[in-house]
Design an enzyme around this catalytic site. Structure first.
Site, PDB file in Angstrom:
ATOM      1  N   GLU A 167      58.321 115.183  -6.501  1.00 46.00           N
ATOM      2  CA  GLU A 167      57.742 116.451  -6.054  1.00 46.00           C
ATOM      3  C   GLU A 167      58.839 117.490  -5.844  1.00 46.00           C
ATOM      4  O   GLU A 167      58.619 118.686  -6.041  1.00 46.00           O
ATOM      5  CB  GLU A 167      56.947 116.263  -4.756  1.00 46.00           C
ATOM      6  CG  GLU A 167      55.586 115.634  -4.933  1.00 46.00           C
ATOM      7  CD  GLU A 167      55.646 114.136  -5.231  1.00 46.00           C
ATOM      8  OE1 GLU A 167      56.694 113.506  -4.943  1.00 46.00           O
ATOM      9  OE2 GLU A 167      54.668 113.595  -5.760  1.00 46.00           O
ATOM     10  N   HIS A 201      46.694 110.231   1.514  1.00 47.68           N
ATOM     11  CA  HIS A 201      45.946 110.840   0.416  1.00 47.68           C
ATOM     12  C   HIS A 201      44.716 111.572   0.970  1.00 47.68           C
ATOM     13  O   HIS A 201      43.766 111.826   0.250  1.00 47.68           O
ATOM     14  CB  HIS A 201      45.485 109.781  -0.598  1.00 47.68           C
ATOM     15  CG  HIS A 201      46.619 109.161  -1.349  1.00 47.68           C
ATOM     16  ND1 HIS A 201      47.476 108.243  -0.787  1.00 47.68           N
ATOM     17  CD2 HIS A 201      47.052 109.354  -2.628  1.00 47.68           C
ATOM     18  CE1 HIS A 201      48.387 107.880  -1.678  1.00 47.68           C
ATOM     19  NE2 HIS A 201      48.147 108.546  -2.808  1.00 47.68           N
TER      20      HIS A 201
END
Lengths: 320, 428
Positions: A58, A127
């Protein structure tokens, strides 16, 4: 009007902007395949140089987006889950958000950080986050959170055309939702809330997926209270005026926020309403948020994230 | 070992207190920290908490006084110890429970004391939502009359609107009119007390002094009017010269100046009884009554003294009074600046209540005091014509032990001449 699914509206917005402006490109993990269908098929039209699969980093994705935007590109960084923003926090919250200020306004950073948010899928703590407050407390970032296909497309196009960094949160619980989406080109200006349901007794501000609970509660309670539901659409900039007009009418306010309660959007909005409309409140403001707790996996998650019964209870409480 | 329940020292000057009521009965088990006793001192009531747990043995019953530090009760650790203590010293009268003395005590015990709950009083604040308060304010409603239907009795917007619909008047059956039952403040002789001002400090001194003055002297007041037309003109011309004079001359200043001259010609007015003689003072020290700032319910009164007023110029008098007033209002005036007067002037014209007369009370040990009112346009007869003149009324109270009507009249004539024709002040 034709109907599209939320995920298709996002896909179409990306395709139209990639078509319209060659400086637009997409980078992320598996964007060529498209984990949620939001980017699926784009690589066939625009090629792997504009639909770039990244390594599992990321930091790299966000770093590329920041650097490319400084050189005049309009990158869309697909971070997949908003939970992963913590990995590239420096790039998003300090560099992208603040470099325009740091350079006296001379350097623009037209980039979009796109990620899905939200729970109700039993996916566990990393998540399921809905980190509105993380973005809101970083000056320099705009935050869009569409709650239907029409907004999903219109807000994403505005985000890509904006010369400042924008965080675009789409909710995984809404991906399959269908709704009317015009075929012609349109955008939705930032900072314009929409009244989803009109009412006279109590105002419920409900961003993103929370609008679902709000409408459901309003329907359930319709014989007792006339509930007005407002979707802010963008949390930064925030259309406080629409909310104040409603609160002045109803005198009662409930704020729904899927993010963790403490120091969250609901807390901030409640304070702003108190500052601007104290004398119009007929009862203390009530908020329904995720508990100050990690989101447990599996069926346990319902004990932490907001539930429809809590929304109804909150409305009843402010109307007591 | 039994633990004592003693009268606590609540203030620097507190020496004793009265037992108003025991909140528990003889032999009851008392928890540490429980409010067990209500005492009263100088109009203040206080709950005394137990410093230990134990069985209560009451030594002094309601209505009795005890010195600070004195034990009024004991807390026994066991029933056996309680029995021993009771044998040694029987429980006080009325220790069986709240007595008649307690019921008739000047202070109604708060619910907390009866319920033996430690800590502060009940929350008398009325709960009302901001929106409801806004409407109530706009209509100038007394929110105490509005029945709240929200959580915890909170008054909601709807309640205020309903109240207004009913003509803004409380419905006879439901409106909670404050009554003695709900009053948790002080009640004296069946009347509810709004506030209690201690008879101390300036209030105490004024009370003592005024009463003593009327008790020790034979006071008589003569009232009348002075024509102040020329005085007003003089004062106006002096006020116009404020910049040159460096001070704004007031009527009080001019009156002190004139009084000093009139007193010099009438020494009997400027006198005191000392022992078995009337002492006529050579020194002329004129006191000026000064009202201090308003507190919530009261304004203090103090008399500042202009020493040797007969030797001072008008500007010196004016400066002296302003300086003394400032000191008095800032609370830094010295004892010698408020004592030693030989005559007092009280100008109530500053309160602006118009044409009124009063009977000033002599500032002891002086023999007379002059009260003057505001200067007003009044119809008077001058040379057979009714004309409008500037009139100042006066009220001279004098001690008839010292001053007879004749000398008082002469003094007023002399003073009146100076007031109506202030140019005579140029002639010493």
């Amino acid at each position: 009007m034709r109907e599209l699914m939320y995920l298709q509206a996002i896909n179409e917005a990306l395709a139209e902007e990639l078509e319209r402006d060659e400086k637009v490109f997409l980078i992320g993990e598996g964007v060529q395949t498209g984990t949620f269908g939001t980017t699926t098929g784009l690589v066939d039209r625009f090629g792997p140089e504009r639909i770039m699969d990244s390594p599992l980093s990321e930091t790299a994705i966000a770093g590329v987006a920041v650097g490319a935007s400084m050189l005049g590109y309009r990158p869309v960084a697909d971070l997949m889950f908003a939970d992963f923003m913590y990995v590239c926090a420096d790039e998003i919250f300090l560099k992208a958000a603040q470099w325009r200020f740091m350079h006296g306004g001379l350097q623009t950073l037209p980039c979009v950080f796109m990620a899905n948010i939200g729970a109700y899928r039993k996916l566990g703590n990393e998540h399921s986050q809905c980190p509105f407050s993380l973005v809101l407390r970083s000056p320099g970032l705009k935050l869009a959170a569409p709650s239907d296909p029409y907004d999903a497309k219109g807000l994403l196009k505005t985000a890509i055309r904006d010369n400042n960094p924008v965080v675009y949160f789409f909710h995984k619980g809404l991906l399959g939702m269908s709704g009317p989406v015009p075929e012609e080109d349109y955008t939705i200006p930032f900072g314009q809330a929409v009244v989803r349901r009109e009412g006279d007794d109590v105002t419920v501000v409900a961003p993103s997926f929370m609008g679902f609970w709000a409408i459901a509660a309003a329907e359930e309670l319709k014989d007792r209270f006339s509930v007005e539901v407002i979707d802010p659409r963008t949390l930064e900039p925030l259309d406080l005026d629409t909310i104040l007009v409603s609160v002045r009418k109803t005198g009662h306010l409930v704020i729904l926020d899927e993010d963790t309660e403490r120091c969250g959007f609901a807390a901030e909005l409640a304070m702003q309403v108190m500052e601007k409309a104290f004398d119009d409140l007929d009862a203390p403001i009530k908020r329904v948020c995720a508990a100050n707790y990690p989101i447990p996996g599996g069926v346990m998650e319902k004990y932490v994230i907001p539930q429809p019964e809590q929304v109804m209870a909150a409305i009843e409480e402010v109307m007591a | 070992m039994a633990t004592e329940i003693v009268i606590p020292k609540l203030g620097m000057t507190m020496e004793k207190a009265k037992v108003v009521e025991w909140s528990a009965q003889e032999g009851d088990w008392i928890e540490e920290g429980q409010a067990v006793l209500v005492i009263e001192t100088e109009k203040v009531t206080h709950e005394v908490e137990a410093l230990a747990s134990g069985f209560l043995h009451i030594l002094l019953g309601p209505g009795t006084e005890a010195a600070v530090g004195e034990a009024v009760g004991l807390l026994a650790e066991s029933k056996e110890e309680l029995s021993a203590l009771q044998a040694e010293r029987p429980a006080a009268e009325g220790a069986g429970g709240p007595s008649e003395a307690a019921a008739s005590a000047s202070t109604k015990p708060s619910p907390e004391s009866a319920g033996a709950k430690p800590g502060g009083g009940s929350d008398r604040k009325i709960k009302i939502s901001p929106a409801a308060r806004k409407i109530a304010r706009a209509h100038n409603l007394d929110i105490a009359l509005i029945q709240g239907t929200g959580p915890g009795g909170r008054i909601k917007k709807e309640d205020v609107e309903k109240f207004l619909e009913q003509g803004g008047k409380p419905a006879a059956t439901e409106a909670p009119v404050p009554s003695e039952d709900t009053w948790d403040g002080e009640v004296v002789d069946g009347k509810r007390v709004k506030a209690s001002l201690p008879l101390a400090g300036i209030r105490g001194a004024v009370a003592e002094h005024m009463h003593r003055s009327l008790a020790v002297s034979a006071q008589l007041t003569t009232m009348g009017e002075f024509d102040a037309t020329e005085l007003v003109r003089l004062r106006q011309s002096l006020v116009e010269k404020e910049a040159e004079l460096g001070v704004r001359i007031s009527y009080t200043d001019i009156m002190v100046y004139a009084l000093a001259r009139a007193l010099k010609k009438n020494p009997i007015i400027n006198s005191s009884i000392v022992g078995d003689a009337v002492k006529l003072w050579e020194d002329i020290h004129i006191g000026v009554a000064v009202s201090l700032q308003w507190e919530e319910y009261d304004a203090g009164l103090i008399v500042v003294v202009v020493k040797h007023a007969d030797r001072k110029s008008l500007v010196e008098i004016s400066r002296a009074i302003k300086d003394l007033k400032t000191k008095a209002r800032e609370g830094r005036i010295g004892l010698d600046e408020v004592t030693g007067g030989t005559f007092t002037l009280s100008n109530v014209g500053v309160f602006g209540q118009g044409y009124t007369f009063s009977t000033p009370v002599i500032n002891q040990p002086e023999s007379a005091i002059l009260g003057i009112g505001g200067i007003l346009d009044r119809p008077v007869v001058v040379e057979g014509e009714i004309v409008v003149r500037k009139i100042m009324n006066f009220n001279l109270t004098f001690d008839h032990r010292v001053i007879n009507g004749g000398p008082a009249g002469k003094f007023l004539n002399d003073l009146g001449e100076l007031v109506s024709n202030p140019y005579l002040l140029l002639v010493p």
